[in-house]
Scaffold this active site. Sequence first.
Site, PDB file in Angstrom:
ATOM      1  N   ASN A  14       0.817  -1.269  -0.075  1.00  8.59           N
ATOM      2  CA  ASN A  14       0.034   0.052   0.035  1.00  8.59           C
ATOM      3  C   ASN A  14       0.847   1.244  -0.052  1.00  8.59           C
ATOM      4  O   ASN A  14       2.099   1.147  -0.040  1.00  8.59           O
ATOM      5  CB  ASN A  14      -1.004  -0.016   1.263  1.00  8.59           C
ATOM      6  CG  ASN A  14      -0.156  -0.109   2.536  1.00  8.59           C
ATOM      7  OD1 ASN A  14       0.618   0.914   2.805  1.00  8.59           O
ATOM      8  ND2 ASN A  14      -0.164  -1.054   3.322  1.00  8.59           N
ATOM      9  N   ASP A  53      -4.343  -6.410   4.989  1.00  5.82           N
ATOM     10  CA  ASP A  53      -5.288  -7.310   5.606  1.00  5.82           C
ATOM     11  C   ASP A  53      -4.992  -8.882   4.986  1.00  5.82           C
ATOM     12  O   ASP A  53      -5.400  -9.834   5.555  1.00  5.82           O
ATOM     13  CB  ASP A  53      -6.556  -6.783   5.237  1.00  5.82           C
ATOM     14  CG  ASP A  53      -6.794  -5.805   6.112  1.00  5.82           C
ATOM     15  OD1 ASP A  53      -6.396  -5.632   7.382  1.00  5.82           O
ATOM     16  OD2 ASP A  53      -7.338  -4.590   5.609  1.00  5.82           O
ATOM     17  N   LYS A 110       9.853 -16.582 -10.622  1.00  7.26           N
ATOM     18  CA  LYS A 110       8.857 -15.557 -11.188  1.00  7.26           C
ATOM     19  C   LYS A 110       7.866 -16.273 -12.125  1.00  7.26           C
ATOM     20  O   LYS A 110       8.120 -17.007 -13.064  1.00  7.26           O
ATOM     21  CB  LYS A 110      10.067 -14.514 -12.006  1.00  7.26           C
ATOM     22  CG  LYS A 110       9.085 -13.300 -12.611  1.00  7.26           C
ATOM     23  CD  LYS A 110      10.045 -12.685 -13.496  1.00  7.26           C
ATOM     24  CE  LYS A 110       9.164 -11.472 -14.061  1.00  7.26           C
ATOM     25  NZ  LYS A 110       9.892 -10.758 -15.235  1.00  7.26           N
ATOM     26  N   PHE A 156      -4.616   3.002  14.934  1.00  6.24           N
ATOM     27  CA  PHE A 156      -4.778   4.134  13.833  1.00  6.24           C
ATOM     28  C   PHE A 156      -6.230   3.761  12.892  1.00  6.24           C
ATOM     29  O   PHE A 156      -6.420   2.271  12.968  1.00  6.24           O
ATOM     30  CB  PHE A 156      -3.696   4.184  13.038  1.00  6.24           C
ATOM     31  CG  PHE A 156      -2.894   5.488  13.319  1.00  6.24           C
ATOM     32  CD1 PHE A 156      -1.941   5.442  14.474  1.00  6.24           C
ATOM     33  CD2 PHE A 156      -2.636   6.812  12.430  1.00  6.24           C
ATOM     34  CE1 PHE A 156      -1.405   6.513  14.678  1.00  6.24           C
ATOM     35  CE2 PHE A 156      -1.895   7.700  13.010  1.00  6.24           C
ATOM     36  CZ  PHE A 156      -1.210   7.621  14.079  1.00  6.24           C
ATOM     37  N   LYS A 203     -13.502   0.391  15.663  1.00  6.04           N
ATOM     38  CA  LYS A 203     -12.187  -0.229  15.653  1.00  6.04           C
ATOM     39  C   LYS A 203     -11.800  -0.291  17.301  1.00  6.04           C
ATOM     40  O   LYS A 203     -11.008  -0.985  17.674  1.00  6.04           O
ATOM     41  CB  LYS A 203     -11.498   0.088  14.666  1.00  6.04           C
ATOM     42  CG  LYS A 203     -11.794  -0.132  13.472  1.00  6.04           C
ATOM     43  CD  LYS A 203     -10.584   0.353  12.120  1.00  6.04           C
ATOM     44  CE  LYS A 203     -11.165  -0.080  10.821  1.00  6.04           C
ATOM     45  NZ  LYS A 203     -10.497   0.676   9.901  1.00  6.04           N
ATOM     46  N   LYS A 235     -11.116  -3.761  19.081  1.00  2.84           N
ATOM     47  CA  LYS A 235      -9.678  -4.156  19.258  1.00  2.84           C
ATOM     48  C   LYS A 235      -8.994  -3.703  20.542  1.00  2.84           C
ATOM     49  O   LYS A 235      -7.979  -3.880  20.987  1.00  2.84           O
ATOM     50  CB  LYS A 235      -8.684  -3.505  18.194  1.00  2.84           C
ATOM     51  CG  LYS A 235      -9.507  -4.059  16.867  1.00  2.84           C
ATOM     52  CD  LYS A 235      -8.254  -3.353  15.688  1.00  2.84           C
ATOM     53  CE  LYS A 235      -8.842  -3.591  14.333  1.00  2.84           C
ATOM     54  NZ  LYS A 235      -7.703  -3.403  13.314  1.00  2.84           N
TER      55      LYS A 235
HETATM   56  O1  PMT Z   1       3.041   6.102   6.271  1.00  2.00           O
HETATM   57  P1  PMT Z   1       2.575   7.299   5.860  1.00  2.00           P
HETATM   58  O2  PMT Z   1       2.553   7.588   4.384  1.00  2.00           O
HETATM   59  O3  PMT Z   1       2.879   8.598   6.787  1.00  2.00           O
HETATM   60  O4  PMT Z   1       0.718   7.346   6.407  1.00  2.00           O
HETATM   61  C1  PMT Z   1       0.325   7.193   7.496  1.00  2.00           C
HETATM   62  C2  PMT Z   1      -0.746   6.462   7.504  1.00  2.00           C
HETATM   63  C3  PMT Z   1      -2.100   6.980   6.773  1.00  2.00           C
HETATM   64  C4  PMT Z   1      -0.499   4.849   7.081  1.00  2.00           C
HETATM   65  C5  PMT Z   1      -1.327   6.287   9.221  1.00  2.00           C
HETATM   66  O5  PMT Z   1      -1.642   7.537   9.309  1.00  2.00           O
HETATM   67  C6  PMT Z   1      -2.509   5.444   9.122  1.00  2.00           C
HETATM   68  O6  PMT Z   1      -3.537   5.976   9.234  1.00  2.00           O
HETATM   69  N1  PMT Z   1      -2.389   3.966   9.558  1.00  2.00           N
HETATM   70  C7  PMT Z   1      -3.169   3.155   9.758  1.00  2.00           C
HETATM   71  C8  PMT Z   1      -3.563   2.498   8.291  1.00  2.00           C
HETATM   72  C9  PMT Z   1      -4.615   1.360   8.502  1.00  2.00           C
HETATM   73  O7  PMT Z   1      -4.044   0.074   8.182  1.00  2.00           O
HETATM   74  O8  PMT Z   1      -5.524   1.566   9.139  1.00  2.00           O
HETATM   75  P2  PMT Z   1      -6.528   0.232   9.107  1.00  2.00           P
HETATM   76  O9  PMT Z   1      -7.917   1.074   9.572  1.00  2.00           O
HETATM   77  O10 PMT Z   1      -6.693  -0.713   8.230  1.00  2.00           O
HETATM   78  O11 PMT Z   1      -6.138  -0.402  10.447  1.00  2.00           O
HETATM   79  C10 PMT Z   1      -6.893  -0.293  11.805  1.00  2.00           C
HETATM   80  C11 PMT Z   1      -5.452  -0.558  12.740  1.00  2.00           C
HETATM   81  O12 PMT Z   1      -5.345  -2.116  12.967  1.00  2.00           O
HETATM   82  C12 PMT Z   1      -4.112   0.194  12.478  1.00  2.00           C
HETATM   83  O13 PMT Z   1      -3.591   0.543  13.705  1.00  2.00           O
HETATM   84  C13 PMT Z   1      -3.418  -1.059  11.878  1.00  2.00           C
HETATM   85  O14 PMT Z   1      -2.006  -0.857  12.335  1.00  2.00           O
HETATM   86  C14 PMT Z   1      -4.020  -2.100  12.557  1.00  2.00           C
HETATM   87  N2  PMT Z   1      -3.955  -3.510  11.803  1.00  2.00           N
HETATM   88  C15 PMT Z   1      -4.594  -3.516  10.864  1.00  2.00           C
HETATM   89  C16 PMT Z   1      -4.664  -4.857   9.972  1.00  2.00           C
HETATM   90  C17 PMT Z   1      -3.776  -6.057  10.703  1.00  2.00           C
HETATM   91  N3  PMT Z   1      -4.079  -7.249   9.676  1.00  2.00           N
HETATM   92  N4  PMT Z   1      -3.210  -5.701  11.532  1.00  2.00           N
HETATM   93  C18 PMT Z   1      -3.358  -4.440  12.144  1.00  2.00           C
HETATM   94  O15 PMT Z   1      -2.652  -4.214  13.603  1.00  2.00           O
END
Ligand code: PMT
Length: 403
Positions: free
Chosen positions: A212, A281, A291, A325, A339, A343
């Site tokens: 991503n 995810d 390849k 986040f 969330k 979580k």
């Molecule tokens: O890196 P930059 O370019 O500065 O951008 C910053 C950012 C936009 C990436 C950052 O500010 C941000 O929003 N990060 C969270 C991105 C995200 O994956 O969000 P989510 O809503 O999909 O996940 C929610 C939370 O679960 C997050 O804390 C994530 O780390 C966590 N997660 C998600 C999926 C997974 N399999 N394991 C996780 O721990």
Amino acid sequence: MLASALTGKKILLGVCGSIAAYKACDIVRNLRKLGAEVTVVVTSGGARFVSPLTFAALSAAKVYGGMFDEQDAHTIPHINLARDHDMILVAPATAQTIARFAVGMADDLLSAVVLAADCPVVVCPAMNSKMFTHPATQVNLTKIAAFGYHVVQPDSGLMACKEEGPGRLPEWSVILSAVEKVFTPQDLAGKRLLITAGPTEEPLDPVRYLSNRSSGKMGYALARAAMLRGGEVVLVSGPCNLEPPANVELIQVRTAQEMYGAVLSHFDDMDIVVKCAAVSDFRPARCAPEKLKKEGADVRLELAANRDILRALGERKKSQILVGFAAESENHLEEGKRKLAAKNLDMIVVNDIQGETTGFQSDTNKVTLVTRGGEIKELELLTKEQTAMAIFDEVVALVGGGM
Ligand code: PMT
């Protein structure tokens, strides 16, 4: 110019007679770029390497050298210089000047100013590695550290004298961290923090992967902010092209599974965890050993779900403060609150990812902080460094409320 921790600060830069004195020119420029006012005091040795005229032009201010310059006599320079500054930064500091500081000598202007000062003093040693490791210098450094001076460890490497070892003036980013730390409240001192940053890469074959747009900027800013506030920081980072912050333990991972392993293995030792990484995810169900060829390829991609690391931490959490986040493009608050509850978090940073000035890759961000207690704080558009500081203001308040 955006406000920084150094905006409006008056910094006295002491420059001693080391070959690294030429690097002090950049230090003057960099400090001024960050909004600091700089006064240079150069020792007689320092003036042999770089002309005071150069420092005068770069600092746009008078440069001080001699203790008994007649035209300054009425201003009592060593006292007034000590009184008028928010910090004294000595870079480069030679073995000779450090020895003067250690025994409280005041036989040149810089050592007299340091002796008369009650502002913070940051000392960056730079010298031949044998001089640096000599017990005399080490004892002197221990002494000045005991006075409360902040000693920045030199870098190791090849030096002008063709010897290798510790003694090189550290990079500007390291000096800046030491300077900023002095001006930052140490409200995370004694706390261990784990921060995740960047994307994950999920390989499809040896050359292709799913990922991503996360650059790591937000997570790295969080790690640096926590370090500046006195925290002991472990940064678990997906692949990023960023210079890691100074004085932070960096663990590099590639996939979500590797991040899961690194985070879970450190979690029990942590006080605070901030999960900023954009974790995939899903991953390709299979990673081809060779390849993939386009001829005769199966164009469908089968995916397998990655474990949700944050959810696993929420289930395992004991006394830790857990911050997640949520990168959202719609229904921000509702999704964030969902969330937070699902979580078992203490706070969620809801990140509006629409627009070029916020979210992925930008230097600025716009977030809303939602706490477990239901408090909602919408932050304005800030740099990611400022956003990180604002997030830790809330975290510190949560810590104060009992972990
Ligand atoms: O890196 P930059 O370019 O500065 O951008 C910053 C950012 C936009 C990436 C950052 O500010 C941000 O929003 N990060 C969270 C991105 C995200 O994956 O969000 P989510 O809503 O999909 O996940 C929610 C939370 O679960 C997050 O804390 C994530 O780390 C966590 N997660 C998600 C999926 C997974 N399999 N394991 C996780 O721990």
